[in-house]
Design a protein around this motif. Structure first.
Motif, PDB file in Angstrom:
ATOM      1  N   ALA A  34     -17.159 -14.285  45.197  1.00  0.00           N
ATOM      2  CA  ALA A  34     -15.992 -14.125  44.329  1.00  0.00           C
ATOM      3  C   ALA A  34     -15.728 -15.479  43.695  1.00  0.00           C
ATOM      4  O   ALA A  34     -14.988 -16.299  44.229  1.00  0.00           O
ATOM      5  N   LYS A  35     -16.353 -15.708  42.578  1.00  0.00           N
ATOM      6  CA  LYS A  35     -16.271 -17.031  41.943  1.00  0.00           C
ATOM      7  C   LYS A  35     -15.205 -17.100  40.855  1.00  0.00           C
ATOM      8  O   LYS A  35     -14.948 -18.165  40.297  1.00  0.00           O
ATOM      9  N   ASN A  36     -14.597 -15.968  40.542  1.00  0.00           N
ATOM     10  CA  ASN A  36     -13.600 -15.920  39.475  1.00  0.00           C
ATOM     11  C   ASN A  36     -12.196 -15.755  40.041  1.00  0.00           C
ATOM     12  O   ASN A  36     -11.984 -14.984  40.976  1.00  0.00           O
ATOM     13  N   VAL A  37     -11.256 -16.458  39.444  1.00  0.00           N
ATOM     14  CA  VAL A  37      -9.853 -16.370  39.839  1.00  0.00           C
ATOM     15  C   VAL A  37      -9.014 -16.176  38.585  1.00  0.00           C
ATOM     16  O   VAL A  37      -9.183 -16.896  37.598  1.00  0.00           O
ATOM     17  N   VAL A  38      -8.113 -15.198  38.622  1.00  0.00           N
ATOM     18  CA  VAL A  38      -7.186 -14.958  37.516  1.00  0.00           C
ATOM     19  C   VAL A  38      -5.772 -15.158  38.042  1.00  0.00           C
ATOM     20  O   VAL A  38      -5.377 -14.538  39.033  1.00  0.00           O
ATOM     21  N   LEU A  39      -5.011 -16.035  37.380  1.00  0.00           N
ATOM     22  CA  LEU A  39      -3.671 -16.416  37.806  1.00  0.00           C
ATOM     23  C   LEU A  39      -2.622 -15.791  36.885  1.00  0.00           C
ATOM     24  O   LEU A  39      -2.730 -15.894  35.655  1.00  0.00           O
ATOM     25  N   VAL A  40      -1.612 -15.167  37.477  1.00  0.00           N
ATOM     26  CA  VAL A  40      -0.584 -14.454  36.715  1.00  0.00           C
ATOM     27  C   VAL A  40       0.794 -15.031  37.058  1.00  0.00           C
ATOM     28  O   VAL A  40       1.213 -14.972  38.213  1.00  0.00           O
ATOM     29  N   HIS A  41       1.472 -15.583  36.063  1.00  0.00           N
ATOM     30  CA  HIS A  41       2.782 -16.190  36.302  1.00  0.00           C
ATOM     31  C   HIS A  41       3.887 -15.141  36.365  1.00  0.00           C
ATOM     32  O   HIS A  41       3.679 -13.963  36.040  1.00  0.00           O
ATOM     33  N   GLY A  42       5.059 -15.574  36.771  1.00  0.00           N
ATOM     34  CA  GLY A  42       6.188 -14.675  36.883  1.00  0.00           C
ATOM     35  C   GLY A  42       7.198 -14.852  35.763  1.00  0.00           C
ATOM     36  O   GLY A  42       6.904 -15.434  34.715  1.00  0.00           O
ATOM     37  N   ALA A  43       8.412 -14.349  35.999  1.00  0.00           N
ATOM     38  CA  ALA A  43       9.474 -14.427  35.002  1.00  0.00           C
ATOM     39  C   ALA A  43       9.995 -15.854  34.880  1.00  0.00           C
ATOM     40  O   ALA A  43       9.887 -16.654  35.822  1.00  0.00           O
ATOM     41  N   PHE A  44      10.530 -16.159  33.708  1.00  0.00           N
ATOM     42  CA  PHE A  44      11.189 -17.428  33.400  1.00  0.00           C
ATOM     43  C   PHE A  44      10.213 -18.600  33.327  1.00  0.00           C
ATOM     44  O   PHE A  44      10.637 -19.751  33.237  1.00  0.00           O
ATOM     45  N   GLY A 100       4.944 -11.781  38.850  1.00  0.00           N
ATOM     46  CA  GLY A 100       3.501 -11.609  38.708  1.00  0.00           C
ATOM     47  C   GLY A 100       2.905 -10.775  39.827  1.00  0.00           C
ATOM     48  O   GLY A 100       1.838 -10.173  39.664  1.00  0.00           O
ATOM     49  N   GLY A 101       3.596 -10.709  40.976  1.00  0.00           N
ATOM     50  CA  GLY A 101       3.128  -9.858  42.062  1.00  0.00           C
ATOM     51  C   GLY A 101       3.191  -8.388  41.691  1.00  0.00           C
ATOM     52  O   GLY A 101       2.301  -7.606  42.033  1.00  0.00           O
ATOM     53  N   THR A 102       4.242  -8.001  40.993  1.00  0.00           N
ATOM     54  CA  THR A 102       4.327  -6.622  40.501  1.00  0.00           C
ATOM     55  C   THR A 102       3.188  -6.343  39.535  1.00  0.00           C
ATOM     56  O   THR A 102       2.546  -5.283  39.584  1.00  0.00           O
ATOM     57  N   VAL A 103       2.919  -7.313  38.676  1.00  0.00           N
ATOM     58  CA  VAL A 103       1.867  -7.148  37.666  1.00  0.00           C
ATOM     59  C   VAL A 103       0.503  -6.973  38.322  1.00  0.00           C
ATOM     60  O   VAL A 103      -0.263  -6.075  37.970  1.00  0.00           O
ATOM     61  N   ILE A 104       0.180  -7.818  39.317  1.00  0.00           N
ATOM     62  CA  ILE A 104      -1.142  -7.707  39.937  1.00  0.00           C
ATOM     63  C   ILE A 104      -1.243  -6.463  40.803  1.00  0.00           C
ATOM     64  O   ILE A 104      -2.339  -5.940  41.015  1.00  0.00           O
ATOM     65  N   THR A 105      -0.110  -5.978  41.310  1.00  0.00           N
ATOM     66  CA  THR A 105      -0.128  -4.741  42.088  1.00  0.00           C
ATOM     67  C   THR A 105      -0.574  -3.573  41.214  1.00  0.00           C
ATOM     68  O   THR A 105      -1.339  -2.709  41.649  1.00  0.00           O
ATOM     69  N   GLU A 106      -0.122  -3.554  39.973  1.00  0.00           N
ATOM     70  CA  GLU A 106      -0.508  -2.497  39.042  1.00  0.00           C
ATOM     71  C   GLU A 106      -1.896  -2.733  38.470  1.00  0.00           C
ATOM     72  O   GLU A 106      -2.725  -1.817  38.410  1.00  0.00           O
ATOM     73  N   ALA A 107      -2.174  -3.966  38.055  1.00  0.00           N
ATOM     74  CA  ALA A 107      -3.445  -4.266  37.383  1.00  0.00           C
ATOM     75  C   ALA A 107      -4.605  -4.445  38.354  1.00  0.00           C
ATOM     76  O   ALA A 107      -5.773  -4.334  37.962  1.00  0.00           O
TER      77      ALA A 107
END
Length: 262
Positions: A34-44, A100-107
């Motif tokens: 698993a060499k790829n990492v995607v980072l998802v920020h949150g609100a504000f 972003g946790g909600t987002v990754i839960t769906e995506a």
């Protein structure tokens, strides 16, 4: 328009038309690193807050991509995340902070995703909303959202540092406060269709000085999804103030979920 420019535009248009199949989703091969990492920020916030984690992970040989959420709806943020996931060439660790946790839960149901990392993050179940996660818990008094008439919310300016970034300098907290990205408040009431943590292994970083969430709420969410938990003394801005700790957890997730990561 001269012939050369016209030809360039035509070639670019043709490339866009034919590019679709190249991004067709391919199942992740768990036997591959698993060499790829995607980072998802949150609100504000925006994606620039991940810079420290990005530097840590790229130095360790990971390919790191950062999603820029529009924060206009859950669907829009998931679409932004899917757009970045489509660019990954193999097994990927998907990481979310806060909203972003909600987002990754769906995506995270994307077949390239082999593991999920929740950084002081929300983790609803399918059929639930983000707002549902707060039921039975007390939101710390420091965390105050000012919602405008247009339905978008900012964190209260006077309480921003205490609520979001207590372990940063006054100057850094002021910059974060004054560069906030507002979120559509309706996002918190959107029901999820998927819960990727039900089929993907999960890890959680919990900031023990987080003033955005009740600590009991963070522990409850992590326990419910079966996450391997790492606690660290930090504010809600843990993704910025503790980049090495966060990167270490992502590194471990990559090794455990997708074979040897490097």
């Amino acid at each position: 328009m001269n012939t050369r420019i016209r030809n360039i535009i035509a070639a670019a248009a043709a490339a866009v038309i034919t590019a679709g199949p190249a991004h067709a989703q391919q199942p992740a091969d768990a036997s591959q690193p698993a060499k790829n990492v995607v980072l998802v920020h949150g609100a504000f916030a925006d994606g620039s807050g991940w810079r420290g984690v990005y530097d840590e992970l790229t130095a360790r040989g990971y390919n790191v991509s950062i999603v820029q959420n529009p924060l206009t709806s859950l669907a829009d943020d998931v679409a932004a995340t899917n757009r970045i996931l489509a660019r990954q060439d193999g097994p990927t660790i998907l990481v979310g902070h806060s909203w972003g946790g909600t987002v990754i839960t769906e995506a995270g149901v994307d077949e390239k995703v082999v593991g999920l990392v929740y950084v002081s993050a929300l983790s609803p179940d399918a059929g639930e909303t983000t707002a549902d996660q707060y039921t039975g818990f007390t939101t710390p008094p420091e965390f105050v959202i000012d919602a405008g008439a247009d339905g978008f919310g900012f964190l209260d300016l006077e309480k921003f540092k205490a609520a979001f970034a207590a372990d940063t300098t006054d100057a850094d907290a002021a910059f974060m406060r004054d560069s906030q990205v507002p979120i559509a408040m309706s996002s918190f009431g959107t029901t999820l269709e998927n819960a990727a943590w039900r089929s993907k292994p999960s890890w959680a970083v919990i900031a023990t000085d987080d003033k955005a969430f009740d600590q009991a709420m963070l522990q409850h969410m992590a326990e419910r999804i079966g996450a391997e938990v790492t606690e660290v003394a930090a504010s809600h801005a843990v993704f910025m103030t503790q980049p090495k700790v966060v990167a270490d957890v992502i590194d471990r997730a990559a090794q455990e979920a997708g074979g040897e990561a490097r």
